[in-house]
Design a protein around this motif. Structure first.
Motif, PDB file in Angstrom:
ATOM      1  N   ALA A 176      -7.389 -10.923   0.727  1.00 52.75           N
ATOM      2  CA  ALA A 176      -7.005 -10.105   1.648  1.00 52.75           C
ATOM      3  C   ALA A 176      -6.348 -11.085   2.927  1.00 52.75           C
ATOM      4  N   PRO A 177      -5.550 -10.627   3.495  1.00 53.31           N
ATOM      5  CA  PRO A 177      -4.983  -9.034   3.775  1.00 53.31           C
ATOM      6  C   PRO A 177      -4.082  -8.798   2.622  1.00 53.31           C
ATOM      7  N   SER A 178      -4.061  -7.471   2.250  1.00 53.75           N
ATOM      8  CA  SER A 178      -3.129  -7.127   1.057  1.00 53.75           C
ATOM      9  C   SER A 178      -2.386  -5.873   1.891  1.00 53.75           C
ATOM     10  N   PHE A 179      -1.117  -5.468   1.280  1.00 49.13           N
ATOM     11  CA  PHE A 179      -0.390  -4.289   1.771  1.00 49.13           C
ATOM     12  C   PHE A 179      -0.117  -3.573   0.743  1.00 49.13           C
ATOM     13  N   ILE A 180      -0.044  -2.130   0.631  1.00 40.23           N
ATOM     14  CA  ILE A 180       0.585  -1.524  -0.193  1.00 40.23           C
ATOM     15  C   ILE A 180       1.881  -0.735   0.236  1.00 40.23           C
ATOM     16  N   VAL A 181       2.802  -0.452  -0.378  1.00 38.66           N
ATOM     17  CA  VAL A 181       3.960   0.086  -0.008  1.00 38.66           C
ATOM     18  C   VAL A 181       4.284   0.862  -1.178  1.00 38.66           C
ATOM     19  N   ASP A 182       4.231   2.224  -1.180  1.00 39.54           N
ATOM     20  CA  ASP A 182       4.895   3.071  -2.262  1.00 39.54           C
ATOM     21  C   ASP A 182       4.325   2.376  -3.527  1.00 39.54           C
ATOM     22  N   GLY A 183       3.098   2.068  -3.776  1.00 42.25           N
ATOM     23  CA  GLY A 183       2.415   1.568  -4.641  1.00 42.25           C
ATOM     24  C   GLY A 183       2.586   0.067  -5.074  1.00 42.25           C
ATOM     25  N   ASP A 184       3.452  -0.577  -4.351  1.00 40.00           N
ATOM     26  CA  ASP A 184       3.602  -1.981  -4.560  1.00 40.00           C
ATOM     27  C   ASP A 184       2.946  -2.837  -3.611  1.00 40.00           C
ATOM     28  N   LEU A 185       2.421  -4.022  -4.296  1.00 40.59           N
ATOM     29  CA  LEU A 185       1.449  -4.928  -3.661  1.00 40.59           C
ATOM     30  C   LEU A 185       1.955  -6.159  -3.142  1.00 40.59           C
ATOM     31  N   TYR A 186       1.897  -6.286  -1.478  1.00 38.41           N
ATOM     32  CA  TYR A 186       1.879  -7.608  -1.021  1.00 38.41           C
ATOM     33  C   TYR A 186       0.727  -8.378  -0.593  1.00 38.41           C
ATOM     34  N   TRP A 187       0.578  -9.644  -0.659  1.00 45.57           N
ATOM     35  CA  TRP A 187      -0.725 -10.324  -0.369  1.00 45.57           C
ATOM     36  C   TRP A 187      -0.424 -11.289   0.625  1.00 45.57           C
ATOM     37  N   GLY A 188      -1.215 -11.284   1.791  1.00 40.65           N
ATOM     38  CA  GLY A 188      -1.054 -12.365   2.806  1.00 40.65           C
ATOM     39  C   GLY A 188      -0.466 -11.915   4.046  1.00 40.65           C
ATOM     40  N   ASP A 189      -1.017 -12.432   5.061  1.00 40.38           N
ATOM     41  CA  ASP A 189      -0.356 -12.090   6.363  1.00 40.38           C
ATOM     42  C   ASP A 189       1.106 -12.610   6.319  1.00 40.38           C
ATOM     43  N   ASP A 190       1.382 -13.682   5.429  1.00 40.74           N
ATOM     44  CA  ASP A 190       2.840 -14.322   5.532  1.00 40.74           C
ATOM     45  C   ASP A 190       3.811 -13.229   4.644  1.00 40.74           C
ATOM     46  N   ARG A 191       3.059 -12.205   4.224  1.00 36.15           N
ATOM     47  CA  ARG A 191       3.770 -11.085   3.640  1.00 36.15           C
ATOM     48  C   ARG A 191       4.194  -9.824   4.187  1.00 36.15           C
ATOM     49  N   LEU A 192       3.402  -9.827   5.506  1.00 38.13           N
ATOM     50  CA  LEU A 192       3.474  -8.519   6.354  1.00 38.13           C
ATOM     51  C   LEU A 192       5.026  -8.268   6.719  1.00 38.13           C
ATOM     52  N   GLU A 193       5.822  -9.057   6.934  1.00 34.71           N
ATOM     53  CA  GLU A 193       7.216  -8.763   7.486  1.00 34.71           C
ATOM     54  C   GLU A 193       7.977  -8.265   6.134  1.00 34.71           C
ATOM     55  N   ASP A 194       7.771  -8.781   4.919  1.00 32.25           N
ATOM     56  CA  ASP A 194       8.305  -8.302   3.675  1.00 32.25           C
ATOM     57  C   ASP A 194       7.616  -6.863   3.456  1.00 32.25           C
ATOM     58  N   ALA A 195       6.574  -6.685   3.651  1.00 31.60           N
ATOM     59  CA  ALA A 195       5.912  -5.458   3.310  1.00 31.60           C
ATOM     60  C   ALA A 195       6.727  -4.295   4.326  1.00 31.60           C
ATOM     61  N   LEU A 196       6.585  -4.810   5.569  1.00 28.73           N
ATOM     62  CA  LEU A 196       7.060  -4.083   6.692  1.00 28.73           C
ATOM     63  C   LEU A 196       8.602  -3.339   6.377  1.00 28.73           C
ATOM     64  N   ASP A 197       9.441  -4.309   5.852  1.00 24.95           N
ATOM     65  CA  ASP A 197      10.809  -4.257   5.646  1.00 24.95           C
ATOM     66  C   ASP A 197      10.959  -3.238   4.811  1.00 24.95           C
ATOM     67  N   ALA A 198      10.136  -3.403   3.564  1.00 24.55           N
ATOM     68  CA  ALA A 198      10.048  -2.392   2.173  1.00 24.55           C
ATOM     69  C   ALA A 198       9.762  -1.014   2.725  1.00 24.55           C
ATOM     70  N   ALA A 199       8.697  -0.963   3.730  1.00 23.16           N
ATOM     71  CA  ALA A 199       8.432   0.277   4.162  1.00 23.16           C
ATOM     72  C   ALA A 199       9.415   1.124   5.123  1.00 23.16           C
ATOM     73  N   ALA A 200      10.244   0.333   5.779  1.00 21.45           N
ATOM     74  CA  ALA A 200      11.127   0.925   6.624  1.00 21.45           C
ATOM     75  C   ALA A 200      12.339   1.163   5.877  1.00 21.45           C
ATOM     76  N   ALA A 201      12.660   0.425   4.698  1.00 17.86           N
ATOM     77  CA  ALA A 201      13.720   0.817   3.937  1.00 17.86           C
ATOM     78  C   ALA A 201      13.468   2.135   3.256  1.00 17.86           C
ATOM     79  N   GLY A 202      12.307   2.467   3.094  1.00 22.58           N
ATOM     80  CA  GLY A 202      11.939   3.780   2.368  1.00 22.58           C
ATOM     81  C   GLY A 202      12.239   3.746   0.897  1.00 22.58           C
TER      82      GLY A 202
END
Lengths: 202, 202
Positions: A176-202
């Motif tokens: 933790a923290p972990s992020f899920i975007v459309d079933g795809d896993l991102y791990w760690g506070d330092d991946r928050l921006e990657d995960a948000l970018d993926a979510a924003a790209a849709g």
């Protein structure tokens, strides 16, 4: 189409604190909506053969984590203190009751503010977040009414948190923290921006 | 005054590949000079009780690493392939001879180009970097002359690499890539910018 980002957090987790304090602004800037998902790392670590945080098991890694957390918190302008190794408030703290209350709060609309308040109490002020008096006060300040502790300890809510942990396993979450975007896993506070970018790209 | 950044890398390490391919440009942009320090993770992992990469020991973490590496490589515009779980070229590859040769190369001026070429052979092309014929070709292409393998296997050079590993322990290094700026440790390709910023601030 923008996707929702799921933010999976554990109250004992240092890096989850960083994310909890900054995700609202970072997600808002990208127009991404966030679903806050409290869970427990204890069973997840147990499945990996650990009976405490890996930061306690692996000393070099643990020493580094506290140093890295101090630098990262400073970078984000967040107060941070290293928790003691033993005694009240020792790392990792027991976040079970906090997680159960947060789960109630997410359904009732005060969960996000409560979660931030709990993390601040723990990592900015060094309080023991297993203290139910503290938790009830923070919940009330976040907008909760009535006997929150009773609702948190109700069997249905306990089962809900267990189901969250089972879902975390199914999603492949291992920290933790972990992020899920459309079933795809991102791990760690330092991946928050990657995960948000993926979510924003849709 | 700008500090030098030490870049500690292990040839079997996936995330070290990302750093090796991008550190020159990132450091140059900040006016930071980099000292490339080959070492071995095997003894470091052994001290933590592991007989292989933690990415193989902890399956959920390993599955995630390959997914994360693919995304990060794409973000940096780098080719990347997942290595097999068994057989020739399996992860983690044996980087002992490559590290010994890189150490010679760092003294002779062709080490950085050689290191990038070895990482590309491994993670872009899927070659087995324990292959001494491949390594000798890559060294020659990077500018090495004469019998590089003999210089790499000389007792003095073997001892030099061992001394690097001992120094890594003393510095608190527990994984790769790691960065040292003025005695301060940073771990992971995702901390390269933090480490470079610290070095540039002096």
């Amino acid at each position: 189409m923008t996707h929702t980002l799921e933010f999976w957090f554990e109250f004992g987790s240092t890096y989850s604190y960083l994310t909890a304090m900054r995700i609202e602004e970072a997600a808002g800037a990208r127009g991404v909506s966030v679903r806050w998902r409290p869970f427990l790392l204890g069973p997840v670590f147990g499945a990996q053969g650990w009976n405490t945080s890996p930061f306690n098991i692996y000393k070099a890694k643990g020493d580094y984590m506290w140093r890295d957390m101090a630098r990262r918190a400073a970078r984000y302008g967040l107060p941070f203190r290293r928790l003691p190794e033993s005694g009240p408030g020792a790392f990792p703290q027991n976040g079970l009751t906090a997680a159960r209350m947060a789960l109630v709060g997410m359904e009732e609309g005060w969960g996000e503010a409560f979660t931030r308040a709990v993390y601040s109490a723990e990592f900015a002020d060094g309080h023991d977040i297993a203290d139910t008096t503290l938790l009830q006060r923070l919940a009330a300040e976040a907008g909760a009414t009535g006997d929150v502790l009773a609702r948190a300890q109700a069997q249905g809510n306990k089962d809900h948190l267990k189901a969250n942990v089972e879902e975390a396993f199914r999603l492949g979450i291992f920290g933790a923290p972990s992020f899920i975007v459309d079933g795809d896993l991102y791990w760690g506070d330092d991946r928050l921006e990657d995960a948000l970018d993926a979510a924003a790209a849709g």
